[in-house]
Design a protein around this motif. Structure first.
Motif, mmCIF file in Angstrom:
data_model
loop_
_atom_site.group_PDB
_atom_site.id
_atom_site.type_symbol
_atom_site.label_atom_id
_atom_site.label_comp_id
_atom_site.label_asym_id
_atom_site.label_seq_id
_atom_site.Cartn_x
_atom_site.Cartn_y
_atom_site.Cartn_z
ATOM 1 N N GLY A 89 17.031 51.211 56.908
ATOM 2 C CA GLY A 89 17.108 50.551 55.606
ATOM 3 C C GLY A 89 15.778 49.970 55.174
ATOM 4 O O GLY A 89 15.383 50.088 54.014
ATOM 5 N N THR A 90 15.070 49.352 56.107
ATOM 6 C CA THR A 90 13.745 48.806 55.806
ATOM 7 C C THR A 90 12.779 49.912 55.411
ATOM 8 O O THR A 90 12.016 49.788 54.449
ATOM 9 C CB THR A 90 13.201 48.039 57.023
ATOM 10 N N THR A 91 12.811 51.021 56.130
ATOM 11 C CA THR A 91 11.927 52.146 55.833
ATOM 12 C C THR A 91 12.234 52.752 54.470
ATOM 13 O O THR A 91 11.321 53.032 53.683
ATOM 14 C CB THR A 91 12.044 53.220 56.931
ATOM 15 N N VAL A 92 13.518 52.935 54.167
ATOM 16 C CA VAL A 92 13.905 53.480 52.856
ATOM 17 C C VAL A 92 13.438 52.545 51.742
ATOM 18 O O VAL A 92 12.893 52.995 50.724
ATOM 19 C CB VAL A 92 15.429 53.721 52.784
ATOM 20 N N GLY A 93 13.612 51.238 51.930
ATOM 21 C CA GLY A 93 13.144 50.270 50.939
ATOM 22 C C GLY A 93 11.641 50.338 50.741
ATOM 23 O O GLY A 93 11.151 50.305 49.606
ATOM 24 N N LEU A 94 10.893 50.451 51.832
ATOM 25 C CA LEU A 94 9.438 50.569 51.719
ATOM 26 C C LEU A 94 9.019 51.864 51.039
ATOM 27 O O LEU A 94 8.072 51.878 50.242
ATOM 28 C CB LEU A 94 8.800 50.488 53.108
ATOM 29 N N VAL A 95 9.704 52.962 51.323
ATOM 30 C CA VAL A 95 9.382 54.237 50.678
ATOM 31 C C VAL A 95 9.620 54.146 49.171
ATOM 32 O O VAL A 95 8.793 54.576 48.365
ATOM 33 C CB VAL A 95 10.200 55.397 51.304
ATOM 34 N N ILE A 96 10.752 53.557 48.785
ATOM 35 C CA ILE A 96 11.054 53.409 47.351
ATOM 36 C C ILE A 96 10.006 52.536 46.671
ATOM 37 O O ILE A 96 9.488 52.892 45.599
ATOM 38 C CB ILE A 96 12.469 52.827 47.153
ATOM 39 N N LEU A 97 9.666 51.405 47.279
ATOM 40 C CA LEU A 97 8.646 50.531 46.694
ATOM 41 C C LEU A 97 7.290 51.225 46.609
ATOM 42 O O LEU A 97 6.576 51.100 45.612
ATOM 43 C CB LEU A 97 8.528 49.241 47.515
ATOM 44 N N THR A 98 6.939 51.979 47.642
ATOM 45 C CA THR A 98 5.660 52.702 47.636
ATOM 46 C C THR A 98 5.634 53.756 46.535
ATOM 47 O O THR A 98 4.636 53.885 45.810
ATOM 48 C CB THR A 98 5.413 53.350 49.011
#
Length: 130
Positions: A89-98
């Protein structure tokens, strides 16, 4: 407990408290924006990321405070699965923000009034025959 464990617990505690404070601030932001029926996609992605990060910090506390031995394989497995879900979940959130940052789309908004009334906000109202 070693000095590294103590330092990690302090760092986890500060991160957890900051994430909870940010989630509370974002909740107030979303409450205000939902009344206006317009929500920023960037802020929504940030809220998702912080939620996943907060779960990750809670799992980190759970792992640090529990003592798992070789005979407690179920607890160890649950901790591993919970950590994997929180990290994903943290990785998906970071990918979306990036993606939103590097495509310069941090100013995208969702208009909720069209969705709520069942209208398609992207449909051209003059395109069909009447």
């Amino acid at each position: 407990m070693s000095i590294i464990d103590i330092v990690l617990l302090i760092a986890y505690s500060i991160s957890f408290i900051c994430a909870l404070l940010l989630i509370a601030a974002l909740f107030l932001y979303f409450r205000k924006r939902l009344r206006a029926r317009v929500v920023s996609l960037f802020m929504l992605a940030a809220f998702f990321f912080l939620g996943a990060y907060t779960v990750k910090m809670a799992v980190a506390f759970w792992i640090r405070f529990s003592s798992t031995s070789g005979s407690d394989a179920v607890l160890s497995s649950l901790q591993s699965v919970a950590w994997a879900i929180a990290q994903t979940g943290t990785t998906v959130g970071l990918v979306i923000l990036t993606l939103l940052m590097y495509t310069k789309r941090q100013d995208l908004f969702v208009v909720l009034s069209g969705i709520r009334k069942g209208r398609n906000p992207h449909a051209d109202s003059n395109s069909g025959s009447e």
